[in-house]
Design an enzyme around this catalytic site. Sequence first.
Site, PDB file in Angstrom:
ATOM      1  N   GLU A  51      38.400  47.331  11.988  1.00  0.00           N
ATOM      2  CA  GLU A  51      38.901  48.618  12.481  1.00  0.00           C
ATOM      3  C   GLU A  51      38.858  49.667  11.360  1.00  0.00           C
ATOM      4  O   GLU A  51      39.269  49.387  10.237  1.00  0.00           O
ATOM      5  CB  GLU A  51      40.337  48.443  12.979  1.00  0.00           C
ATOM      6  N   CYS A  72      42.535  46.114  17.539  1.00  0.00           N
ATOM      7  CA  CYS A  72      43.855  45.783  16.995  1.00  0.00           C
ATOM      8  C   CYS A  72      44.832  45.329  18.072  1.00  0.00           C
ATOM      9  O   CYS A  72      44.682  44.291  18.699  1.00  0.00           O
ATOM     10  CB  CYS A  72      44.372  46.995  16.213  1.00  0.00           C
ATOM     11  N   LYS A 105      39.571  53.219  21.736  1.00  0.00           N
ATOM     12  CA  LYS A 105      40.787  52.447  21.963  1.00  0.00           C
ATOM     13  C   LYS A 105      41.634  53.091  23.050  1.00  0.00           C
ATOM     14  O   LYS A 105      41.869  54.300  23.051  1.00  0.00           O
ATOM     15  CB  LYS A 105      41.587  52.350  20.660  1.00  0.00           C
TER      16      LYS A 105
END
Length: 522
Positions: free
Chosen positions: A275, A387, A337
């Site tokens: 990330e 994540c 995301k």
Amino acid sequence: MSRRGPAARFLTGALFVLSYALGTPGYDVPGLPLVCLAPFLALAVSARSARQAAWRGWIAGTAGSIPLYYWIAYTIAVQGKLGWALGSLAAFLVSAYVGAYFSVAAAAARRLEGRFGERGLWLFPAVWTAVEMARSHLFSGFPWMLLGYSVAGSATLRQAADLAGVPGLSFLLALSAVSVYLAGRRLSDRSPGKAAVRLIPGVAAILFLVLYGPISAIPEDPANRAPEVRVAVAQGGIDQSAKWDPGNQSATLEIYGELTREARDAGVQVVVWPETAAPFFYGWEAELSRRLEAIAVTGGIPVIFGAPWYDPVEGGKFYNSVFHLDARGVVLGRYDKRHLVPFGEYIPLRSVLFFLRKLTAGAEDFSSGTGPALFRVGGRPVAASVCYEALFPALIREGVLGGATWLVNVTNDAWFGDTVAPHQHLAMARMRSVEFRRPMVRAANAGISAVIDGDGGVVASLGLFRRGVLVAAFRPATGETVYAKTGEIFGISCSILTLLALIFPLRGSHGIRIDGRENIGA
């Protein structure tokens, strides 16, 4: 049931806190997840009222949560540079918030026992599952370390997650605990025969988990097996305090360039970076973007990497994204995301909490992506997540139902430092592989990076605070598990059952509500 004295209540509470916390990933004491809720039930049911049970549940739940969430203090104090006082307060408040769900579960247990007698407690597994469902969805959701994750490290016990997900595992673990608690009550009454009877459902739950594990893997036809994918994870080990320093951007790219060349020499088909491994707005900062693309071109190898992204449409939005570059340096796909971390990536209720700032770099809030995106690696679709999204099976399920044959999760666990959190985060990601029988490649900036197979086993891993290349091979998978087909049906069913049991009266054979241990018939 006789009321316990203060000393007995304290010991019971301490037993719950220790057994609950030490059974979770990162502590990993085996056997405890099967019994940890038994002392919790003892605390709840021995209360004089549902209100008192709620207070006991909140205190016990908060105390049991602190060993699971203490790392929040480190994240805020050290990485966020806000001091240990504020960090400790934040860790306590999160634990207290989670404790509120324990409070609801305790009050429900007391109410069930009060209305329906001992037999009402057999509904407690449904209550516990419903409460965890609520925690997973309310206020954007915080499903970190649900009870079912406690068996993530067991190659046998975790396999049933492909039936009803982690909620199904939580249900069976709670059922085991109810059996232990009720058997203990009968033993205290010197009724060993009745105690043995009450152990039967718990033993059945454990036997199911044990027996299902070996038979859960469906044999593949060798003629239809997909060819192996050889993949590498580049773990840069970039210090979080230096990650966003403009003076370190070039050095960061040099590190990932060297790791990528090392991966190429190992004969891999694709390299995955963590990330925000590229600590700049890819595509907008031209010089750094060209240097990144040159890494893929000179290496002659596709790269999947994380980077922030800026979209000037609608006044400008910022995204935490994953990009897929081919060996020519051409972008083949981007995933933004969708499930953001409150206070880390955006400030909720910004108009009210205008005085707060994000823990991550940059003053602007990130925006949520609009949908799943599939990359194609070696001709096969791959679903990406970032994540914290690995905690939300519904997001992963969308990719699987869209045809993904393996999963990639990029994360930056450097925020957690050397705490229990990286181990917890990895354990929760492993359960997504079990639920959907899909391999996962997990790239973490400072570890723990891992390649996970479809039964949740770690094929290879690279530990905390190491810089290096992780190389492994796996086979993409197809097909849909029961959980992939049904989603949260089981958890929703438990929630409905809980509401019916707690709100509507149960009628006996004479049409009279059952209240307490007996049917008050004519």
